[in-house]
Design a protein around this motif. Sequence first.
Motif, short mmCIF file in Angstrom:
data_model
loop_
_atom_site.label_atom_id
_atom_site.label_comp_id
_atom_site.label_asym_id
_atom_site.label_seq_id
_atom_site.Cartn_x
_atom_site.Cartn_y
_atom_site.Cartn_z
N PRO A 54 0.80 -1.25 0.00
CA PRO A 54 0.00 0.00 0.00
C PRO A 54 0.83 1.30 0.00
O PRO A 54 0.53 2.20 -0.79
CB PRO A 54 -0.83 -0.14 1.28
N LEU A 55 1.85 1.38 0.83
CA LEU A 55 2.63 2.64 0.86
C LEU A 55 3.37 2.85 -0.46
O LEU A 55 3.38 3.95 -1.03
CB LEU A 55 3.63 2.61 2.02
N GLY A 56 3.99 1.79 -0.97
CA GLY A 56 4.75 1.89 -2.22
C GLY A 56 3.84 2.17 -3.40
O GLY A 56 4.19 2.95 -4.31
N TRP A 57 2.66 1.56 -3.38
CA TRP A 57 1.72 1.75 -4.49
C TRP A 57 1.20 3.18 -4.53
O TRP A 57 1.01 3.76 -5.59
CB TRP A 57 0.58 0.72 -4.36
N ARG A 58 1.01 3.77 -3.33
CA ARG A 58 0.57 5.18 -3.29
C ARG A 58 1.63 6.07 -3.93
O ARG A 58 1.30 6.98 -4.69
CB ARG A 58 0.34 5.62 -1.84
N VAL A 59 2.90 5.82 -3.62
CA VAL A 59 3.97 6.65 -4.19
C VAL A 59 4.02 6.47 -5.72
O VAL A 59 4.06 7.44 -6.48
CB VAL A 59 5.34 6.29 -3.57
N LEU A 60 3.95 5.20 -6.13
CA LEU A 60 4.01 4.91 -7.56
C LEU A 60 2.86 5.60 -8.31
O LEU A 60 3.03 6.13 -9.40
CB LEU A 60 3.93 3.39 -7.73
N ASN A 61 1.68 5.61 -7.68
CA ASN A 61 0.53 6.25 -8.33
C ASN A 61 0.70 7.76 -8.42
O ASN A 61 0.20 8.38 -9.36
CB ASN A 61 -0.76 5.90 -7.59
N LYS A 62 1.39 8.35 -7.45
CA LYS A 62 1.64 9.79 -7.54
C LYS A 62 2.62 10.10 -8.67
O LYS A 62 2.46 11.08 -9.40
CB LYS A 62 2.15 10.32 -6.21
N ILE A 63 3.63 9.24 -8.80
CA ILE A 63 4.58 9.41 -9.90
C ILE A 63 3.81 9.26 -11.22
O ILE A 63 3.96 10.06 -12.15
CB ILE A 63 5.71 8.35 -9.80
N ARG A 64 2.95 8.25 -11.28
CA ARG A 64 2.15 7.99 -12.47
C ARG A 64 1.30 9.22 -12.84
O ARG A 64 1.25 9.63 -13.99
CB ARG A 64 1.22 6.79 -12.18
N HIS A 65 0.67 9.81 -11.83
CA HIS A 65 -0.22 10.94 -12.06
C HIS A 65 0.53 12.13 -12.67
O HIS A 65 0.07 12.76 -13.62
CB HIS A 65 -0.85 11.32 -10.71
#
Length: 409
Positions: free
Chosen positions: A44-55
Amino acid sequence: MKQSKLFTKTIKELPKDEASYNALTLIRAGFIDKAAAGVYSFLPLGWRVLNKIRHIIIEEMEAISGQEISMPALAPRENWQTTGRWDDLDILFKISGSDNKEYALNPTHEEMITPLAKKFIFSYRELPFAVFQIQTKFRNEKRAKAGLLRGREFLMKDLYSFHSSQEDLDSYYELATRAYYNIFKRLGLGDETYLTYASGGSFSKYSHEFQTLTESGEDLIYICDKCKVAVNKEIISEQSVCPQCGNKELRETKAVEVGNIFKLGTRFSAPFSLNFQAADGSKQNVIMGCYGIGLSRILGTVVEVCHDEKGIIWPESIAPFRVHLISLNKNDEAEKIYQSLLDSGVEVLFDDRDLSAGEKFADADLIGCPYRLVVSEKSLAQGGVELKHRSAKESEIIDLDKVISYFSK
Ligand code: ATP
Ligand code: MG
């Protein structure tokens, strides 16, 4: 989110076969898990960061008219044979299907996008356009020892542009270069990331990489401090001075390639006969460009660049949560602050666990959210909440009724 509900925890038992700082730290902090060499799950924590990079990347790609698509990870062997890369590319994962046919797990998508574009391009009127995807790539990397910097399965954004003339490709390439600068600035890597001249292949003298300075990088680059650009080691023998100002005093340093833009010309349109009818009626190969960025490599790079001895220091734009709220010895005030922060749309991780102050502070430093808020009997007696920036030494007390306005700025 309440930390007591997070299914992952910070962990002390680390995989023995992992040596890279970024992976060890992200595993310890509960952002990723290691499944095999170069293969990681995002928690969950890593996925949140990855999604922000994605955005951030999606916004910048849409700003240069990129249209988002998603192509298959699995490619028929023929696609890779058409370009000669079935036999030539040593990192290609090959598998066979139950239909007795062979497939590749795509390490990049020129072999997919070119035949796809062929279904929609007939004349110059359809050009130019650009499409991109953010998708998992597979590469059978020999040395998958650098954590997220070199995955065997990893996340990449790849954009492809299609043009009817070299001039049109050249001007789009300029736009893409500026979009890449924006991306790295927004990701908090602007100061450490250099546009780097690299080998270009048969259709242009150079390609350009975006290289972020870090000791854990596997590339050597030569920086011109006047122009803030660099030359990759692979071309330094033929390009020993700054390509922009001729400066001979280049500074050698280690770096990791976080992005790469390339003028493909007709390298892929020719073998797939991706043609268009020009305004004068003649038939010509479409001219292409490709523009890659490694999202998971960026995540690892940020950890390599932004940390201290206690853990990660996330740039605000991609932090898993903006605020880490810590409650010491159960108090109702912390719960109330948590609710008001949520109500005002502030991203907050609430450490409501029954642990010692020391353990909670150590976890907060390791996880690395930009702001730490501590609610304790001591802080309440001083009239409020203790606020500390992750990178600051000192904390300050802010009034209870000012907490929300502080973060809604
Ligand atoms: P390298 O030279 O580091 O092997 P590359 O030049 O082969 O990378 P490209 O084909 O240009 O990489 O891929 C585009 C982007 O994808 C790179 O700029 C990088 O950010 C990312 N990338 C490439 N290989 C990997 C990998 N094994 N793991 C994670 N990210 C990768
Ligand atoms: Mg490259």
